[in-house]
Design a protein around this motif. Structure first.
Motif, PDB file in Angstrom:
ATOM      1  N   LYS A 157      20.954  13.945  -6.170  1.00 13.29           N
ATOM      2  CA  LYS A 157      22.396  14.081  -6.388  1.00 13.29           C
ATOM      3  C   LYS A 157      22.810  15.550  -6.311  1.00 13.29           C
ATOM      4  CE  LYS A 157      26.517  12.768  -7.759  1.00 13.29           C
ATOM      5  NZ  LYS A 157      27.470  12.294  -6.797  1.00 13.29           N
ATOM      6  N   ALA A 158      22.051  16.428  -6.919  1.00 14.35           N
ATOM      7  CA  ALA A 158      22.361  17.854  -6.898  1.00 14.35           C
ATOM      8  C   ALA A 158      22.295  18.401  -5.472  1.00 14.35           C
ATOM      9  CB  ALA A 158      21.409  18.619  -7.816  1.00 14.35           C
ATOM     10  N   GLU A 159      21.314  17.954  -4.686  1.00 18.48           N
ATOM     11  CA  GLU A 159      21.196  18.394  -3.295  1.00 18.48           C
ATOM     12  C   GLU A 159      22.380  17.908  -2.463  1.00 18.48           C
ATOM     13  OE1 GLU A 159      17.340  16.969  -2.133  1.00 18.48           O
ATOM     14  OE2 GLU A 159      16.311  18.654  -3.090  1.00 18.48           O
ATOM     15  N   MET A 172      32.207  22.070   2.792  1.00 16.21           N
ATOM     16  CA  MET A 172      33.618  22.319   2.502  1.00 16.21           C
ATOM     17  C   MET A 172      33.958  23.804   2.633  1.00 16.21           C
ATOM     18  SD  MET A 172      35.162  19.486   2.015  1.00 16.21           S
ATOM     19  CE  MET A 172      34.107  18.836   3.286  1.00 16.21           C
ATOM     20  N   ARG A 173      33.054  24.675   2.195  1.00 13.25           N
ATOM     21  CA  ARG A 173      33.272  26.124   2.344  1.00 13.25           C
ATOM     22  C   ARG A 173      33.343  26.512   3.826  1.00 13.25           C
ATOM     23  NH1 ARG A 173      30.054  26.557  -2.334  1.00 13.25           N
ATOM     24  NH2 ARG A 173      28.134  26.669  -1.133  1.00 13.25           N
ATOM     25  N   ILE A 174      32.445  25.956   4.627  1.00  9.57           N
ATOM     26  CA  ILE A 174      32.428  26.246   6.065  1.00  9.57           C
ATOM     27  C   ILE A 174      33.720  25.729   6.704  1.00  9.57           C
ATOM     28  CG2 ILE A 174      31.318  25.652   8.266  1.00  9.57           C
ATOM     29  CD1 ILE A 174      28.631  25.666   6.673  1.00  9.57           C
ATOM     30  N   ARG A 175      34.124  24.535   6.343  1.00 11.58           N
ATOM     31  CA  ARG A 175      35.354  23.965   6.885  1.00 11.58           C
ATOM     32  C   ARG A 175      36.555  24.826   6.510  1.00 11.58           C
ATOM     33  NH1 ARG A 175      38.080  18.893   4.351  1.00 11.58           N
ATOM     34  NH2 ARG A 175      39.071  20.592   3.295  1.00 11.58           N
ATOM     35  N   ALA A 212      25.419  20.016  -3.398  1.00 11.04           N
ATOM     36  CA  ALA A 212      25.335  21.363  -2.830  1.00 11.04           C
ATOM     37  C   ALA A 212      25.651  21.334  -1.337  1.00 11.04           C
ATOM     38  CB  ALA A 212      23.950  21.953  -3.076  1.00 11.04           C
ATOM     39  N   LYS A 213      25.139  20.339  -0.632  1.00 11.09           N
ATOM     40  CA  LYS A 213      25.402  20.220   0.802  1.00 11.09           C
ATOM     41  C   LYS A 213      26.889  19.993   1.045  1.00 11.09           C
ATOM     42  CE  LYS A 213      24.157  17.635   4.918  1.00 11.09           C
ATOM     43  NZ  LYS A 213      23.412  16.506   5.467  1.00 11.09           N
ATOM     44  N   PHE A 214      27.496  19.112   0.275  1.00 14.50           N
ATOM     45  CA  PHE A 214      28.928  18.836   0.412  1.00 14.50           C
ATOM     46  C   PHE A 214      29.752  20.099   0.158  1.00 14.50           C
ATOM     47  CE2 PHE A 214      32.979  17.671  -1.558  1.00 14.50           C
ATOM     48  CZ  PHE A 214      33.543  16.928  -0.524  1.00 14.50           C
TER      49      PHE A 214
END
Length: 71
Positions: free
Chosen positions: A52-54, A63-66, A57-59
């Motif tokens: 869940k934590a991984e 979102m930051r990249i987007r 973090a990926k999400f």
């Protein structure tokens, strides 16, 4: 009322007032009546928590990249 996620919680039915509950700060999904119950349930919760934590973090990274690309 809430329920402690430790299957071996000593409280009747694992019930506890929500305002007194603790949650897993890594995944923010599991709730416990006490630090002792959280520690006792860790071996069962560990793998779910890691996954869940991984995912979280990926999400967040996506979102930051987007957001950066939309500027």
């Amino acid at each position: 009322m809430g329920y402690c996620n430790n299957e071996k919680c000593p409280l009747p039915g694992g019930k506890v007032e929500r305002s007194k509950m603790l949650y897993c700060t890594r995944c923010s999904v599991e709730y416990y009546c006490s630090r002792d119950c959280q520690k006792a349930a860790w071996s069962e919760h560990r793998e779910f928590c890691k996954e869940k934590a991984e995912r979280n973090a990926k999400f967040e990274q996506e979102m930051r990249i987007r957001d950066q690309n939309s500027m």
